[in-house]
Design an enzyme around this catalytic site. Sequence first.
Site, short mmCIF file in Angstrom:
data_model
loop_
_atom_site.label_atom_id
_atom_site.label_comp_id
_atom_site.label_asym_id
_atom_site.label_seq_id
_atom_site.Cartn_x
_atom_site.Cartn_y
_atom_site.Cartn_z
N ARG A 1 -10.21 23.44 -18.71
CA ARG A 1 -10.05 22.53 -17.52
C ARG A 1 -11.29 21.77 -17.43
O ARG A 1 -11.10 20.52 -17.41
CB ARG A 1 -10.06 23.18 -16.06
CG ARG A 1 -8.66 23.91 -16.21
CD ARG A 1 -8.33 24.56 -14.59
NE ARG A 1 -8.23 23.72 -13.79
CZ ARG A 1 -9.14 23.19 -13.01
NH1 ARG A 1 -10.28 23.82 -12.88
NH2 ARG A 1 -8.65 22.36 -11.92
N CYS B 1 -16.32 24.11 -31.61
CA CYS B 1 -16.81 22.66 -32.25
C CYS B 1 -16.12 21.34 -31.78
O CYS B 1 -15.21 20.86 -32.41
CB CYS B 1 -16.26 23.01 -33.63
SG CYS B 1 -17.21 24.33 -34.44
N GLU B 2 -16.38 21.21 -30.80
CA GLU B 2 -16.04 19.96 -29.95
C GLU B 2 -17.19 19.65 -29.13
O GLU B 2 -17.96 20.30 -28.38
CB GLU B 2 -15.04 20.06 -28.92
CG GLU B 2 -13.84 20.40 -29.54
CD GLU B 2 -12.97 19.23 -30.20
OE1 GLU B 2 -13.50 18.04 -29.86
OE2 GLU B 2 -12.21 19.30 -31.28
#
Length: 433
Positions: free
Chosen positions: A329, A360-361
């Site tokens: 969210r 990995c963001e």
Amino acid sequence: MKLFGTMEVKENTLYIGGVNTEELRKNYGTPLYVMDEVAIETQMQTFTTHFSSNTFESRVLYASKAFLNLYIAGLAKKNNLFIDVVSGGELFTVLRAGFNPKKIYFHGNNKTYDELNFAIEENVGTIILDNQYEYEMLNGLLNEKDKTQRVMVRVNPDIDTDTHKYIQTTKEDSKFGFNMYKDETMTFIKTLEADDRIDFVGIHCHIGSQIFDDASFYLEAKKMAEYAKQLKEALGREVEEINLGGGFGVYYTAGDTPLDLTEFLPKYTAHIESVFQEYGISPKIVSIEPGRSMVNNFGSTLYTVGAIKKMAEDLTFMLVDGGMNDNMRPAMYEAKYEAYLANKMNEAPSAHYKVAGKLCETGDVLIEDVQLPEAAPGDLLITPSTGAYAYSMSSNYNRMTRPAVVFVKDGETKVAVRRETYEDLIRNDEVME
Ligand SMILES: *Cc1c(COP(=O)(O)O)cnc(C)c1O
């Protein structure tokens, strides 16, 4: 910290359901979803007790997409709720939990042929049609199987709610339902009325989510009553049921001002009764569909703190062993959460952290800025109010295994969903030959 449900602090440590959160970590690992069973049951009863009328049968449907597994479906069943589902998978789950099919409402804005077929085979009580195409498929299926089906129609009253645009659902440009103000909608309903296979019982709408303003719900009830009156005139009979959807806002962070349900629900009921009178209609059944408000504040996520990285004077990352795969969210709609160190509950907040996950963001941030006691690797971080739309939206991104879900009650813990294993991750994979 706002202590929801059975949360309490003992000797610097947070307890939920009488269970020490450190014990939970030791026995079940982290990340871990922890659900407060007593608080959830109490909330279910708050809804059924306070949404109750002398002039109509009131139904509380748990909007299962907020948080669904066999265990919670079992709790909803035990507490005499109805339930709504929006996909074949949700339908399968609640049926497996032993839910009476007659108490199931099937929503969704693009039900597939197979899903409709499944619903009819299982004698699902009510199907809420969202569009003409669904009706055509349904009609074909009912003819083939020589069956009839109880049906409602999702209409859209075009109410501007004060919530994030991704969770607004009734603006004109929303993908859901039929515009109430178009002649085609009435024509469509007349088609249903003329169809012997369809038992058209009424209208449904859901104006959005995380709504704090009671005026939106009152306006919605009024518009639905007005439409029911038009239907009464057009069909020459009363509609049997009006479903007003969910969307009752909950607390996430300071500044959120949820409706007090014990106060609001009786007022809402009285308001519904009065608009029915005003428009001269008397539907037998009125239903509501709380999802988030049923579970959100009674579920928390526990994480173990890993690295703490000081990047600049005013930026320190606290990295945890989960992230956007267990709660998407914040990344999806900038949702805000609070956090606490469950093992340092009595220590004064003295440092600022940006809490990020291990995925990995760059957007894998759970909380932009939270003030906590001085933290160290190994601390136990809790994000409360993650009961709704966290587990149910979780993913295996980065081949993360999804956390376990445990229910705590009276000092006991039950595993509702076991933690996924690495083997689970490749269960459906085929080896390349
Ligand atoms: C999502 C949804 C709900 C529940 O919304 P909450 O904000 O979780 O209460 C109810 N009805 C329908 C049709 C929905 O799509």
